[in-house]
Motif scaffolding. Structure first.
Motif, mmCIF file in Angstrom:
data_model
loop_
_atom_site.group_PDB
_atom_site.id
_atom_site.type_symbol
_atom_site.label_atom_id
_atom_site.label_comp_id
_atom_site.label_asym_id
_atom_site.label_seq_id
_atom_site.Cartn_x
_atom_site.Cartn_y
_atom_site.Cartn_z
ATOM 1 N N GLU A 20 0.830 -1.191 0.000
ATOM 2 C CA GLU A 20 0.000 0.000 0.000
ATOM 3 C C GLU A 20 0.868 1.246 0.000
ATOM 4 O O GLU A 20 2.075 1.167 0.196
ATOM 5 N N SER A 40 -4.035 -5.712 -3.283
ATOM 6 C CA SER A 40 -4.321 -6.919 -2.501
ATOM 7 C C SER A 40 -4.297 -8.137 -3.409
ATOM 8 O O SER A 40 -5.066 -8.205 -4.366
ATOM 9 N N TYR A 46 -4.623 -9.449 -8.646
ATOM 10 C CA TYR A 46 -4.246 -8.327 -7.803
ATOM 11 C C TYR A 46 -5.303 -7.240 -7.940
ATOM 12 O O TYR A 46 -5.549 -6.732 -9.029
ATOM 13 N N ARG A 47 -5.935 -6.915 -6.811
ATOM 14 C CA ARG A 47 -6.977 -5.890 -6.774
ATOM 15 C C ARG A 47 -6.352 -4.574 -6.333
ATOM 16 O O ARG A 47 -5.693 -4.500 -5.298
ATOM 17 N N SER A 49 -7.128 -0.811 -5.111
ATOM 18 C CA SER A 49 -8.215 -0.010 -4.564
ATOM 19 C C SER A 49 -7.660 1.253 -3.926
ATOM 20 O O SER A 49 -6.534 1.273 -3.425
ATOM 21 N N HIS A 51 -8.576 4.279 -1.067
ATOM 22 C CA HIS A 51 -9.374 4.546 0.123
ATOM 23 C C HIS A 51 -9.373 6.040 0.394
ATOM 24 O O HIS A 51 -8.318 6.675 0.351
ATOM 25 N N ASP A 74 -17.694 2.760 -0.784
ATOM 26 C CA ASP A 74 -17.102 1.999 0.310
ATOM 27 C C ASP A 74 -18.043 1.832 1.500
ATOM 28 O O ASP A 74 -17.741 1.105 2.430
ATOM 29 N N GLU A 80 -12.845 -1.733 2.290
ATOM 30 C CA GLU A 80 -12.400 -2.321 1.022
ATOM 31 C C GLU A 80 -11.953 -1.280 0.009
ATOM 32 O O GLU A 80 -11.204 -1.591 -0.898
ATOM 33 N N ARG A 82 -12.435 1.886 -2.977
ATOM 34 C CA ARG A 82 -12.978 1.937 -4.347
ATOM 35 C C ARG A 82 -12.050 1.160 -5.262
ATOM 36 O O ARG A 82 -10.869 1.473 -5.380
ATOM 37 N N GLU A 83 -12.590 0.140 -5.912
ATOM 38 C CA GLU A 83 -11.773 -0.676 -6.811
ATOM 39 C C GLU A 83 -11.427 0.124 -8.062
ATOM 40 O O GLU A 83 -12.295 0.650 -8.738
ATOM 41 N N VAL A 86 -8.316 -4.685 -11.592
ATOM 42 C CA VAL A 86 -7.851 -6.019 -11.212
ATOM 43 C C VAL A 86 -6.997 -6.527 -12.364
ATOM 44 O O VAL A 86 -7.346 -6.351 -13.532
#
Length: 133
Positions: A20, A40, A46-47, A49, A51, A74, A80, A82-83, A86
Motif C-alpha cells: 500500500e 491486494s 491483484y486488486r 483499490s 481509500h 465503500d 475495502e 474503491r476498486e 484487477v
C-alpha cells in the motif's frame, strides 16, 4: 527504511502479501480527508483499490481501514475501498495504481504499514504549524 524497492514490492505481491501507499491529505466539501492506495493479492489476481476516509488528525491512529469512509462506494463494504482495477500481473498492478491513483514507484510499503505513514504525516503537519508561529 520502510519503503520497498520495486523488486521487494513485486516480491511481496508474489508471496501473497499486500502492499500500500499513503497518498496524503485532501479536502472534500471542506472536510479534511486522507487517501491511500492498496494492492491486494488473491486467487492469482491483484486488486487495486483507493481509500478515502475522514482525517482524524490524530498521531495515535494507525488502523486506517477502520476510519469513516467518505466514498459512497465503500459504505457497504467498509475498509475495502474503491476498486480501480484487477490484473493477473503484479507489475501491471503497481503500474495501474501509479497511473490511476497517482502512487509513486518509490513509496510502496508492506500491508498495514500505511498507518505509520499517516502518523508521520500528522507529525509533520504539527511541526510545520509550530515552525510557522
Amino acid at each position: 527504511m520502510r519503503h520497498l524497492t520495486r523488486q521487494f514490492a513485486v516480491g511481496a505481491l508474489r508471496r501473497g502479501n499486500g502492499i500500500e501507499q499513503f497518498l496524503g491529505g485532501a479536502q472534500i466539501d471542506g472536510e479534511p480527508v486522507i487517501r491511500w492506495v492498496e494492492i491486494s493479492p488473491g486467487d492469482g489476481r491483484y486488486r487495486i483499490s483507493v481509500h478515502t476516509v475522514q482525517d482524524p488528525d490524530d498521531g495515535q491512529v494507525g488502523d486506517l481501514p477502520n476510519l469513516m469512509s467518505v466514498d459512497p462506494v465503500d459504505e457497504e463494504y467498509a475498509g475495502e475501498g474503491r476498486e480501480l482495477g484487477v490484473t493477473e500481473d503484479e507489475v501491471e498492478a503497481m503500474s495501474l495504481a501509479e497511473r490511476l491513483a497517482g502512487a509513486r514507484p518509490d513509496r510502496w510499503v508492506n500491508h498495514a504499514v500505511v498507518g505509520e505513514e499517516y502518523r508521520d504525516y500528522v507529525r509533520s503537519r504539527r511541526e510545520d504549524v509550530r515552525t510557522a508561529t
